[in-house]
Design a protein around this motif. Sequence first.
Motif, PDB file in Angstrom:
ATOM      1  N   PRO A 187       0.837  -1.211   0.000  1.00 15.36           N
ATOM      2  CA  PRO A 187       0.000   0.000   0.000  1.00 15.36           C
ATOM      3  C   PRO A 187       0.869   1.256   0.000  1.00 15.36           C
ATOM      4  CG  PRO A 187      -0.722  -1.564   1.680  1.00 15.36           C
ATOM      5  CD  PRO A 187       0.588  -2.066   1.164  1.00 15.36           C
ATOM      6  N   SER A 189      -0.973   4.486  -0.376  1.00 20.24           N
ATOM      7  CA  SER A 189      -1.898   5.608  -0.177  1.00 20.24           C
ATOM      8  C   SER A 189      -2.790   5.337   1.027  1.00 20.24           C
ATOM      9  CB  SER A 189      -2.763   5.812  -1.421  1.00 20.24           C
ATOM     10  OG  SER A 189      -3.798   4.824  -1.477  1.00 20.24           O
ATOM     11  N   GLU A 190      -3.549   6.323   1.379  1.00 15.89           N
ATOM     12  CA  GLU A 190      -4.610   6.146   2.369  1.00 15.89           C
ATOM     13  C   GLU A 190      -5.676   5.231   1.788  1.00 15.89           C
ATOM     14  OE1 GLU A 190      -7.679   9.614   2.093  1.00 15.89           O
ATOM     15  OE2 GLU A 190      -5.701  10.493   1.735  1.00 15.89           O
ATOM     16  N   PRO A 191      -6.531   4.639   2.630  1.00 16.05           N
ATOM     17  CA  PRO A 191      -7.611   3.806   2.091  1.00 16.05           C
ATOM     18  C   PRO A 191      -8.731   4.654   1.492  1.00 16.05           C
ATOM     19  CG  PRO A 191      -7.725   3.879   4.485  1.00 16.05           C
ATOM     20  CD  PRO A 191      -6.460   4.589   4.108  1.00 16.05           C
ATOM     21  N   PHE A 192      -9.338   4.119   0.436  1.00 17.91           N
ATOM     22  CA  PHE A 192     -10.495   4.740  -0.206  1.00 17.91           C
ATOM     23  C   PHE A 192     -11.635   3.732  -0.246  1.00 17.91           C
ATOM     24  CE2 PHE A 192      -6.686   6.487  -2.258  1.00 17.91           C
ATOM     25  CZ  PHE A 192      -6.882   7.858  -2.121  1.00 17.91           C
ATOM     26  N   ASN A 206     -14.537   7.497  -2.451  1.00 19.70           N
ATOM     27  CA  ASN A 206     -14.931   8.471  -1.411  1.00 19.70           C
ATOM     28  C   ASN A 206     -15.874   9.530  -1.963  1.00 19.70           C
ATOM     29  OD1 ASN A 206     -13.282   7.050   0.285  1.00 19.70           O
ATOM     30  ND2 ASN A 206     -11.739   8.655   0.528  1.00 19.70           N
ATOM     31  N   HIS A 217      -2.691  11.487  -5.458  1.00 18.12           N
ATOM     32  CA  HIS A 217      -1.564  10.617  -5.107  1.00 18.12           C
ATOM     33  C   HIS A 217      -0.334  10.989  -5.929  1.00 18.12           C
ATOM     34  CE1 HIS A 217       0.422   7.040  -3.577  1.00 18.12           C
ATOM     35  NE2 HIS A 217       0.737   6.695  -4.820  1.00 18.12           N
ATOM     36  N   ASP A 242      -8.554  -4.382  -0.544  1.00 18.88           N
ATOM     37  CA  ASP A 242      -8.255  -4.924   0.784  1.00 18.88           C
ATOM     38  C   ASP A 242      -9.239  -6.048   1.098  1.00 18.88           C
ATOM     39  OD1 ASP A 242      -7.666  -5.446   3.431  1.00 18.88           O
ATOM     40  OD2 ASP A 242      -7.507  -3.331   4.004  1.00 18.88           O
ATOM     41  N   ARG A 274      -6.631   0.672  -1.933  1.00 18.54           N
ATOM     42  CA  ARG A 274      -5.505   1.588  -1.813  1.00 18.54           C
ATOM     43  C   ARG A 274      -4.747   1.616  -3.136  1.00 18.54           C
ATOM     44  NH1 ARG A 274      -3.384   2.474   3.794  1.00 18.54           N
ATOM     45  NH2 ARG A 274      -4.698   1.322   5.263  1.00 18.54           N
TER      46      ARG A 274
END
Length: 369
Positions: A187, A189-192, A206, A217, A242, A274
């Motif tokens: 991973p 990035s932040e999770p989306f 999101n 990103h 995920d 991600r």
Amino acid sequence: TAIAEQIGAAFAQPPHVIIVFAAPTHDHRLILQALRDATPDALIVGASSAGEFTREAAGEGLVTALALRDDESKFTAQTGVGLKADPAAAARQIAAGFAGRSHHSFAYRSALVLTDALAGYADALTDALTLETAGEYQFFGGGAGDNATFERTTVFCGTQVLSDAAVALEILSNKPLGIGVSHGWQPASEPFRVTEADGLRLISLNGLPAVEAFEEHAVATGQHIDRAGPIPFFLQNIVGIDTGRGFRLRVPLAVNPDGSVDCAAEVPAGSIVRIMKSSDASAAQAAERATDAAIAAIGSRQPKAALFFDCVATRLRCGDRFQAEVDAVASRIGDAAMAGCNTHGQIARAEGQFEGFHNCTAVVCVFPD
């Protein structure tokens, strides 16, 4: 003809099975007919490909094949058509012909599954095959390729070249087949949350157009994404779904005018994803891990032959350095024969392995002695 001659020279008795991968530039029907003429009793299955390799050679525009003879195993070849309209029906067609559903004298049931990648629904096909076979089979394989032109991908059964279809080679044995699965992505990035998706189209993350997450990103990591030509960025920044036990990978392919992103396989609405990163070294390490897992699954037996599948996106990203993956597999299987190809997606469903339909993932099947 050259492939048929090599197989004939290698076998004292005719093989039971020939698995063939051929670049889209070849006349597939001519290849299959030459194999049929040389080995009239062999089952022939295969697919168009996007890069081909054996332990002796690797490249683009080739034809590779693995021939098998095993008097202790039973093989059948089955096809399912109409994949795009009804993948569950295609799975029923395949499973209906499996001898292992009524023939219970073999301890292990496996199948090589090759599917027309452009028809889509490989994930649904794999799930349906698992249901139709009551979870008693392990599956491995991939989506047919066409060097990432995404114009026409086909599978082979006998002398037939089929679109909108899948082919399965059923393998019944009293020796286990080893299957290993691994990828080298992490991973980045932040999770989306996938707030909207439709088939292969990732519409929003999101609540915003999907491309905006990739653009943010790119800014955060000092990269550049061109909406009109995003492939160079996408090959380095793919989507990881995920699953709670790891990440199932999807390759983005194109940006649409509404900001949605077309992917090589479905990204389910409601899932958490991600943006992922990788390196050439981690890709080779993934091939090593997949091979080690496959070898471990055959216990005390030694590898006799192996099939290796990895993604065309991995080959495009790594270029000449993809050879390190082929070498990683070959170095671990000793003197065993090995063939494989780059596919448009990989299939793996086996005991203790990360299951389903994947992108950018190494899948190795080891046949024991």
